[in-house]
Design a protein around this motif. Structure first.
Motif, PDB file in Angstrom:
ATOM      1  N   GLU A  72      70.370  29.259  -3.144  1.00 22.88           N
ATOM      2  CA  GLU A  72      69.362  30.354  -2.230  1.00 22.88           C
ATOM      3  C   GLU A  72      69.056  31.215  -3.035  1.00 22.88           C
ATOM      4  OE1 GLU A  72      71.423  29.895   1.925  1.00 22.88           O
ATOM      5  OE2 GLU A  72      72.773  30.861   0.672  1.00 22.88           O
ATOM      6  N   GLN A 106      62.108  32.176   7.527  1.00 18.07           N
ATOM      7  CA  GLN A 106      63.160  31.700   6.754  1.00 18.07           C
ATOM      8  C   GLN A 106      63.089  31.838   5.378  1.00 18.07           C
ATOM      9  OE1 GLN A 106      63.880  27.615   7.719  1.00 18.07           O
ATOM     10  NE2 GLN A 106      65.521  27.363   6.467  1.00 18.07           N
ATOM     11  N   GLU A 110      66.372  33.237   3.446  1.00 18.90           N
ATOM     12  CA  GLU A 110      66.930  32.432   2.555  1.00 18.90           C
ATOM     13  C   GLU A 110      67.315  33.484   1.161  1.00 18.90           C
ATOM     14  OE1 GLU A 110      68.558  30.011   3.154  1.00 18.90           O
ATOM     15  OE2 GLU A 110      67.646  28.784   4.508  1.00 18.90           O
ATOM     16  N   HIS A 113      70.187  35.472   1.604  1.00 23.60           N
ATOM     17  CA  HIS A 113      71.427  34.873   1.404  1.00 23.60           C
ATOM     18  C   HIS A 113      71.818  35.013   0.000  1.00 23.60           C
ATOM     19  CE1 HIS A 113      70.641  32.546   5.572  1.00 23.60           C
ATOM     20  NE2 HIS A 113      70.805  33.919   5.585  1.00 23.60           N
ATOM     21  N   ASN A 166      65.759  20.941   9.181  1.00 21.97           N
ATOM     22  CA  ASN A 166      66.621  21.910   9.873  1.00 21.97           C
ATOM     23  C   ASN A 166      67.614  21.633  10.884  1.00 21.97           C
ATOM     24  OD1 ASN A 166      63.254  23.296   9.762  1.00 21.97           O
ATOM     25  ND2 ASN A 166      64.943  24.672   9.481  1.00 21.97           N
ATOM     26  N   GLU A 170      70.903  22.366   8.405  1.00 19.58           N
ATOM     27  CA  GLU A 170      71.304  23.589   8.804  1.00 19.58           C
ATOM     28  C   GLU A 170      72.441  23.762  10.002  1.00 19.58           C
ATOM     29  OE1 GLU A 170      69.958  26.075   7.509  1.00 19.58           O
ATOM     30  OE2 GLU A 170      68.153  25.537   6.684  1.00 19.58           O
ATOM     31  N   ALA A 173      75.671  23.859   7.501  1.00 20.21           N
ATOM     32  CA  ALA A 173      75.492  25.174   7.232  1.00 20.21           C
ATOM     33  C   ALA A 173      76.379  26.116   8.366  1.00 20.21           C
ATOM     34  CB  ALA A 173      74.015  25.795   6.784  1.00 20.21           C
ATOM     35  N   CYS A 174      75.819  25.773   9.473  1.00 22.02           N
ATOM     36  CA  CYS A 174      76.453  26.691  10.614  1.00 22.02           C
ATOM     37  C   CYS A 174      77.724  26.318  10.582  1.00 22.02           C
ATOM     38  CB  CYS A 174      75.939  26.118  12.090  1.00 22.02           C
ATOM     39  SG  CYS A 174      74.384  26.921  12.007  1.00 22.02           S
ATOM     40  N   GLN A 196      75.255  35.335   7.258  1.00 18.08           N
ATOM     41  CA  GLN A 196      74.397  34.349   7.285  1.00 18.08           C
ATOM     42  C   GLN A 196      74.366  33.834   8.583  1.00 18.08           C
ATOM     43  OE1 GLN A 196      74.145  31.721   3.988  1.00 18.08           O
ATOM     44  NE2 GLN A 196      75.825  32.812   2.944  1.00 18.08           N
ATOM     45  N   ARG A 197      75.671  33.900   9.252  1.00 12.31           N
ATOM     46  CA  ARG A 197      75.590  33.060  10.384  1.00 12.31           C
ATOM     47  C   ARG A 197      74.399  33.017  11.422  1.00 12.31           C
ATOM     48  NH1 ARG A 197      80.673  35.040  14.365  1.00 12.31           N
ATOM     49  NH2 ARG A 197      79.008  36.753  14.732  1.00 12.31           N
ATOM     50  N   GLU A 200      71.360  31.228  10.064  1.00 16.15           N
ATOM     51  CA  GLU A 200      71.730  29.838   9.861  1.00 16.15           C
ATOM     52  C   GLU A 200      71.490  29.082  11.189  1.00 16.15           C
ATOM     53  OE1 GLU A 200      71.170  28.578   6.934  1.00 16.15           O
ATOM     54  OE2 GLU A 200      72.310  29.476   5.460  1.00 16.15           O
ATOM     55  N   HIS A 203      67.747  28.775  11.956  1.00 12.70           N
ATOM     56  CA  HIS A 203      67.203  27.774  11.255  1.00 12.70           C
ATOM     57  C   HIS A 203      67.348  26.306  12.195  1.00 12.70           C
ATOM     58  CE1 HIS A 203      67.568  30.511   7.683  1.00 12.70           C
ATOM     59  NE2 HIS A 203      66.850  30.854   8.360  1.00 12.70           N
TER      60      HIS A 203
END
Length: 253
Positions: A72, A106, A110, A113, A166, A170, A173-174, A196-197, A200, A203
């Motif tokens: 990132e 986004q 990013e 992040h 996405n 993503e 990621a979550c 980041q929560r 993400e 996204h």
């Protein structure tokens, strides 16, 4: 279903706006392809965290921060997201301006992040300043050519093919963030993930929005399925899928 995945699905996956033209397509894609992969990757992440927590040093935290910075970093984020902005032709801009605004946002997310990963490295004393990271190979090498290779290909596939990335990627990621926040109590690691929560999640919701409201034709759905199959195979290792085909070249005027 793992409790973390169940919570995520109940809050963000299953709720659907009545009348959304692509919702049935998204829900079928979720049940048939996404859920098994989300479950497997989450279980893998939880297992890795459990092993990391039994170690006697913090090297795993350093490695995570370096890999996160590489994935990132500002240069990588701008390159990846700018290519995705270019997937919408000039003539389609007014019809898909909402997507373009999400993608532009986004880019900023990013880039931010990468700074969170740098915070861990700085806070633990592993680097004196962010400039030092430029001389550390691990902080600048991205080992997922399929992910970023596909990102570079989006302009040649279909403007909505990125919905697969996405929505599926993503979500992973979550789920990973939820697992780290739940299982790790190191304040810097929590900061690295907690900050980041919401972004993400946004996204992921961008992908959900694209699928529900724009992917309502066989053409767009075909490209989404191809892109998702590529991501499932190349990154997740779930089955084999051919590389998504490029859209036919337009004839010169």
């Amino acid at each position: 279903m793992h409790p973390i995945l169940e919570e995520f699905c109940d809050k963000w996956v299953w709720p659907t706006m009545p009348g959304a033209p692509g919702a049935e397509f998204r829900l079928n894609l979720t049940r048939e392809k996404c859920l098994p992969a989300w479950e497997a990757i989450l279980e893998r992440t939880v297992h890795d965290i459990e092993e990391e927590l039994t170690s006697n040093d913090e090297e795993w935290k350093r490695q995570h921060a370096l890999r996160g910075y590489a994935a990132e970093g500002v240069h990588m984020s701008i390159k990846q997201m700018s290519a995705q902005l270019l997937s919408v032709d000039i003539g389609d801009q007014e019809n898909l301006i909402d997507l373009q605004r999400m993608r532009a946002r986004q880019i900023w997310d990013e880039c931010k992040h990468s700074k969170l990963h740098a915070d861990v490295l700085l806070g633990k004393g592993w680097v004196a300043n962010e400039r030092e990271l430029m001389s550390i190979a691990q902080a600048n090498v991205q080992p997922l050519p399929a992910y970023f290779g596909l990102s570079m290909m989006f302009p040649h596939i279909h403007p909505l093919a990125r919905a697969a990335q996405n929505y599926y990627t993503e979500a992973n990621a979550c789920l990973g963030i939820m697992a780290y926040i739940k299982m790790v109590d190191d304040p810097l690691v929590v900061h690295e993930h907690l900050s980041q929560r919401d972004e993400e999640l946004m996204h992921f919701m961008e992908g959900k929005f694209q699928l529900d409201f724009h992917c309502a034709t066989p053409e767009s759905q075909h490209h989404v399925e191809d892109a998702l199959g590529y991501l499932l195979h190349q990154i997740g290792g779930f089955g084999r899928s051919p590389q998504p085909a490029a859209a036919p070249m337009k004839a010169a005027p």
